[in-house]
Scaffold this active site. Structure first.
Site, short mmCIF file in Angstrom:
data_model
loop_
_atom_site.label_atom_id
_atom_site.label_comp_id
_atom_site.label_asym_id
_atom_site.label_seq_id
_atom_site.Cartn_x
_atom_site.Cartn_y
_atom_site.Cartn_z
N ARG A 229 -0.28 5.50 -2.07
CA ARG A 229 -1.16 5.17 -0.95
C ARG A 229 -2.58 4.89 -1.41
NH1 ARG A 229 -0.23 9.03 2.44
NH2 ARG A 229 0.88 7.82 4.02
N GLU B 296 13.75 4.75 6.43
CA GLU B 296 13.11 3.42 6.52
C GLU B 296 13.92 2.39 5.74
OE1 GLU B 296 8.30 4.34 6.91
OE2 GLU B 296 9.11 3.37 5.12
#
Length: 1136
Positions: A80, A142
């Site tokens: 991230r 996901e």
């Protein structure tokens, strides 16, 4: 920042609102995302699923396209703050709309439904596989969803292997495998779930992607990823121009034709224009402007060039598939298989397809076979130089490229020549000259401007002089593509002939000349027009862009640049003078033109032409030839010699193959001393020959089609042999001021279409034999001594346009005025002229701004008029004029009754009815008419029942007399469409006719009178009936009068005004197929076909029969019959 608040419940009416908010989210993506997540989290857990399902349903039902372009799937703690963050920033900076989950979203054991939905609404999913990616149950869910979307909705998946080997992901080994096992140890999922995770990892790792393994330049890696995404999303714009002058207005015009708001059709648009006109530029701009509004877009550039390459045809089909579906796995084996693949895969896609530079129908068949290949709302644009591509139903609309105007041309040229919007002051004059040379062609303006950039004025002048002889090579190559694309050598020859000699000539003349050369010119010129190489203006003159002209001439010059005598055509002054002076012409020369000012005329020997055996086209001006004319080619087809210096054409000059002889401004006194048989001659033009005294003998010109003798002031005689010209189409004798008469035989010409006599001051009459000229369509004879229009002029069946004795216009407009002049008391017609005895009942007449005196003077003719329209100056005059008209009508009726009174017998009276309708018909009018016809018949007690008012559809007015006065009401939201009139009359039973003679409509407000004879009401043209109704407006005071014959007593007259209904409630009104008259009475002897203009006669005892009005008379049909009788009677009355 705008805030978006999501509702807590979603009724159907709010789904649309929500969806529209979603569509607008691009203006503020984060606010929409926040509102979406916030609203879902606010819902109670027990209701959260159902509400999300409603939200999904709303999006899936209404939104036509994806919300996100990229969904980023990553392990937050790994990337991230580093790789993924940079990737996100780069994508955003490139204009890519990215969904990236952030740390603020509360996470649990199960993936959020909102994230699942975000995946579904994305075009591309990027999976950043890092070492700890599989340690997250959330990431694995996901991944499963992403791979499911790839299978079910075709989502593009792009894996990125960040510091992990793809094989470790595929087989769950190494550090990646350990992380995956760690996650499995922390969960208690069923085996089915675990299997889905493993399958998803294996499938994703098998896809082509990016490996970023211990990279020393992650920035470059990220650029590569963004480049791939941009390519897949088709984010790349096509380059148009650094300075797109005039582009936007043309783009808007074209987009308007595309009608992209219409989503239920497929539309094909052709863009047609010459090479270099800017078709591709405009098409690219359209592609950039509206391309993203479609589900896919493709710009196939240079179709013509690509098609000609090896495998080029299949490569175009593959390129189209890649552009729309962004994949390279489909390989096309042949054109035919490609057609099937395109049809199958494109049929459900709304796409924008641009095919640039199409020149063959096979290209269209292979790339857009028909409209069924494409999904509804698709738009296909085809740019072409060949208008044939746009013929028939191959395209729905055609945009014709417009040349740049002077202002646009100067600006575009200046940007390339000076890098600014206007020329420098010291270059302004010469810039305009170069712009004029370029003729508004963008290609030439750009090429020449760039070529002259930073050059001195002297260099510019030198270039301009050179361009007059040798065109710019870069422009030449581009324009020559169209010429090279001509498959027929004869069409190329026609193009070169026009470029060198025939620009500005009449198209029909050129066809005659070139057909004489065996070139099939009609077909050839049509091909050249379709290919944008030649134009035909509104006067039928051939035109050609100056640069195309120069291109054609350069094709000829470059074949023999050093030896002009070896070229097929000679037109350049210096080259022609050199060849003629040195007498070095060769058999290669087929055409030669030399035009010199009179003051600089030159004389050459005829021997200069001795070796030019193949010379077909010869154009001279200001030139004298000395010597024996037998040296001139016997193959000449066109001789155009302005200022011909000799007094006659030499007898030793062979003219047997000439198609056109044009000796304008010549010194000719006598055309030929010894005539030759000129079988091939089609055109003879001796205009402005001021010494010509008589025409030649025409008997040796059996195929002559055009004879022009304009402004021959000494011409006093036209040979009687002109009657031998059985194929002549045009004779023009304008301004032959000494010509006193025309030979009688000229009236025998059956083929003649146009006769021009204007300015023939001595001609004082036209013979009545004019009617024998059965093909004559145009007669122009202004400024002559003719004072009377011959009676036979209106008897002609063919005459279309006339200009004679002050009357000018189309015959349908002029003839009524001519007839009016014959009827006028000021016209000194002989007393025995039989006007009244043969005057038909079908003469129309308009009398604007009348005076009662004029009306009285022709009162005896009024009963014979088909129709009469009188404009009065006041209501008082209207009353006076109406009285004059009615008196004349009733006097006529009385005389007719007297003539039959001796045979009449006294009997009891009967009641009859008659129905008249005029104007437009619509559903309401049809309903009312049916009701009237069902009830208008008189019963045994003499009673009748008509429909009452039905506001706002119809209103009625009645009176127990022969007239009804009423004020036209205003019916809100409705228009007056039709007028119906029903009249009841009493008459002795032995009279079989219905009695109706005329109907008059008086408009007191507008001070107009309209009168129509019975026959006119039956055989109305559509526009006549509409004229009656359209003249009646709300607030007008109107009186309708019916005029019956003597012996008829009108008992009642009823008028209905019929209005249309509001749009949407009934079908729109259409023009009446007929203007009806229906009456009760005895059976008559005539019958008609259904749907013809007709009169139905209804008798309560016998039934229905039809009579009269089988034929809808046109004015021409009537006038022919009328004048036949007129002239016949006139002839009989004048015989000894």
């Amino acid at each position: 920042m705008n805030s978006c608040r999501m509702p807590t419940s979603f009724p159907d009416s709010e789904k649309i609102v929500l969806t529209h908010q979603a569509q607008d989210q691009k203006s503020d993506q984060s606010s929409f995302d926040d509102a979406l997540l916030h609203s879902i989290e606010k819902l109670p857990p027990s209701r959260r699923k159902s509400k999300v399902e409603l939200l999904v349903e709303a999006f899936e039902t209404v939104i036509p396209r994806k919300i996100y372009e990229v969904f980023l799937s990553f392990r937050g703690e790994d990337t991230r703050a580093s790789f993924t963050s940079y990737l996100y920033d780069f994508l955003q900076n490139d204009g890519v709309n990215v969904f990236m989950d952030d740390h603020s979203l509360q996470r649990g054991d199960h993936i959020s439904t909102s994230l699942l939905h975000a995946i579904e609404l994305s075009q591309i999913s990027i999976i950043v596989f890092s070492i700890n990616y599989a340690d997250s149950r959330w990431c694995m869910d996901e991944l499963v969803k992403i791979m499911e979307c790839r299978r079910t909705i075709g989502q593009v998946v792009l894996p990125v292997f960040y510091n992990v080997d793809p094989s470790e992901v595929r087989h769950q080994t190494g550090e990646f495998g350990k992380a995956f096992q760690s996650m499995l140890n922390k969960t208690s999922e069923e085996e089915d779930k675990l299997l889905k995770w493993r399958d998803a990892l294996r499938d994703a790792a098998s896809l082509a992607g990016f490996v970023v393994l211990n990279s020393k330049n992650e920035r470059e890696d990220i650029k590569n990823i963004v480049g791939k995404v941009t390519l897949l999303l088709d984010k790349t714009e096509l380059f148009i121009a650094d300075n797109p002058v005039g582009v936007e207005s043309r783009v808007q015009d074209t987009i308007q034709l595309l009608n992209i708001q219409q989503l239920n059709d497929v539309l094909l648009l052709g863009m047609w224009g010459m090479g270099g006109a800017g078709k591709t530029t405009i098409a690219k701009a359209i592609y950039n402007k509206i391309g993203r509004d479609f589900e896919g877009r493709s710009f196939l550039a240079n179709v013509r060039e690509t098609w000609e390459r090896t495998s080029g045809q299949v490569s175009l089909q593959e390129q189209l598939l890649f552009d729309i579906f962004k994949e390279t796995t489909t390989k096309i084996q042949s054109i035919e298989s490609g057609k099937m693949i395109l049809k199958d895969r494109l049929s459900h896609k709304r796409i924008l397809l641009i095919l640039d530079d199409v020149n063959d129908l096979d290209q269209l068949n292979a790339l857009c076979g028909n409209r069924k290949w494409f999904g509804s709302g698709s738009r296909i644009i085809i740019t072409t130089r060949d208008k044939h591509i746009c013929r028939g139903n191959r395209v729905d609309k055609v945009y014709i490229m417009k040349e740049m105007d002077e202002k646009e041309s100067i600006e575009l040229f200046s940007w390339h020549a000076f890098k600014q919007a206007s020329p420098r002051k010291d270059f302004a004059g010469i810039s305009r000259k170069i712009v004029h040379y370029s003729g508004g062609l963008p290609l030439a303006l750009e090429v020449l401007g760039s070529y002259l950039f930073e050059r001195e004025v002297t260099y510019w002048k030198s270039v301009l002089e050179k361009l007059k002889i040798i065109p710019n090579d870069q422009v030449q190559r581009k324009l020559k593509i169209s010429y090279d694309g001509l498959n027929d050598d004869t069409v190329k020859e026609i193009f070169l002939d026009i470029a060198c000699f025939l620009i500005g000539l009449d198209r029909n003349d050129v066809i005659l000349i070139l057909n004489g050369c065996g070139l099939f010119a009609e077909i050839g010129i049509s091909v050249l027009v379709e290919r944008s190489l030649v134009t035909v203006d509104d006067k039928n003159k051939l035109g050609m862009h100056d640069l195309l002209r120069d291109m054609g001439r350069e094709i000829i010059r470059e074949k023999s640049p050093k030896e002009p005598e070896e070229r097929s055509r000679l037109w350049f002054h210096d080259d022609v003078v050199g060849v003629l002076s040195e007498r070095i012409g060769t058999k290669a020369v087929e055409g030669l033109a030399l035009n010199l000012p009179i003051a600089s005329s030159k004389c050459f020997s005829t021997k200069a032409f001795k070796k030019m055996k193949r010379l077909r086209l010869l154009q001279l001006g200001g030139v004298q030839l000395d010597g024996d004319f037998e040296y001139l080619s016997r193959n000449l087809r066109w001789l155009c010699w302005n200022g011909f210096p000799l007094t006659c054409i030499p007898s030793n000059f062979y003219q047997g193959n000439l198609v056109s002889i044009e000796l304008v401004n010549s010194n000719i006194r006598l055309v030929w001393k010894e005539t030759q048989r000129l079988e091939m001659l089609k055109i003879l033009n001796l205009s402005h020959s001021h010494y010509l005294t008589q025409t030649p003998d025409f008997s040796n010109m059996p195929n002559l089609e055009k004879l022009l003798l304009i402004d021959c002031p000494r011409l006093s005689e036209v040979s009687n042999s002109i009657g031998d010209l059985n194929k002549v189409l045009l004779i023009n004798l304008e301004d032959c001021t000494s010509l006193r008469s025309l030979p009688k035989r000229i009236y025998k010409l059956k083929s003649l279409k146009t006769l021009i006599l204007s300015g023939c001051l001595m001609i004082d009459k036209l013979e009545e034999d004019l009617e024998q000229m059965e093909s004559l369509t145009t007669l122009i004879a202004n400024n002559t001594a003719i004072t009377r229009v011959p009676f036979s002029i209106v008897k002609s069946k063919s005459i279309g346009y006339i200009s004679l004795c002050g009357y000018e216009g189309f015959s349908r407009d002029v003839f009524p005025s001519i007839i009016w002049s014959w009827m006028s008391p000021t016209n000194n017609l002989p007393s025995q002229f039989p006007t009244s005895s043969v005057m038909s009942s079908l003469v129309p007449l308009d009398v604007p701004h009348s005076s009662s005196h004029e009306l009285s003077s022709i009162s005896k003719y009024l009963p014979s008029l088909r129709s009469l329209w009188v404009e009065c100056s006041s209501e008082l005059q209207l009353s006076h004029d109406a009285a004059i008209i009615l008196d004349a009508l009733y006097a006529k009726n009385y005389k007719e009754l007297e003539s039959t009174a001796t045979t009449s017998q006294v009997s009891r009276n009967s009641l009859k009815s008659i129905f008249i309708q005029m104007g437009n018909s619509c559903q309401v009018a049809n309903v009312l008419k049916e009701k009237i016809l069902q009830n208008m018949t008189v019963n045994g007690h003499g009673d009748y029942f008509l429909p009452s008012d039905s506001y706002p559809d119809w209103l009625s007015f009645n009176c127990d007399s022969s007239s009804v006065i009423f004020e036209v009401p205003q019916v809100e939201g409705h228009n007056l469409k039709s007028l119906m009139c029903i009249a009841y009359s009493s008459t002795p039973e032995n009279i079989t006719s219905d009695g109706l003679r005329n109907m008059m409509v008086k408009n007191y407000t507008k001070s107009t009178i309209q009168l129509y004879k019975r026959e006119a009401l039956v055989s109305f043209e559509d526009e006549e009936g509409q004229r009656v109704v359209s003249s009646i407006e709300p607030g007008n005071k109107v009186e309708v009068v019916v005029v019956f014959g003597k012996g008829f007593i009108v008992k009642n007259t009823t008028v209905y005004l019929v209005y249309d209904e509001p749009i949407g409630e009934v079908e729109q009104c259409q023009a009446l197929e007929e203007n009806s008259i229906v009456c009760s009475g005895d059976e008559n002897e005539y019958s008609v076909r259904r749907n013809s203009p007709q009169m139905e006669l209804i008798d309560e005892n016998i039934g229905t029969a039809s009579c009269c009005g089988l034929i809808k008379y046109s004015f021409r049909q009537w006038i022919t019959g009328f004048m036949c009788r007129l002239v016949e009677c006139w002839g009989k009355s004048t015989l000894p």
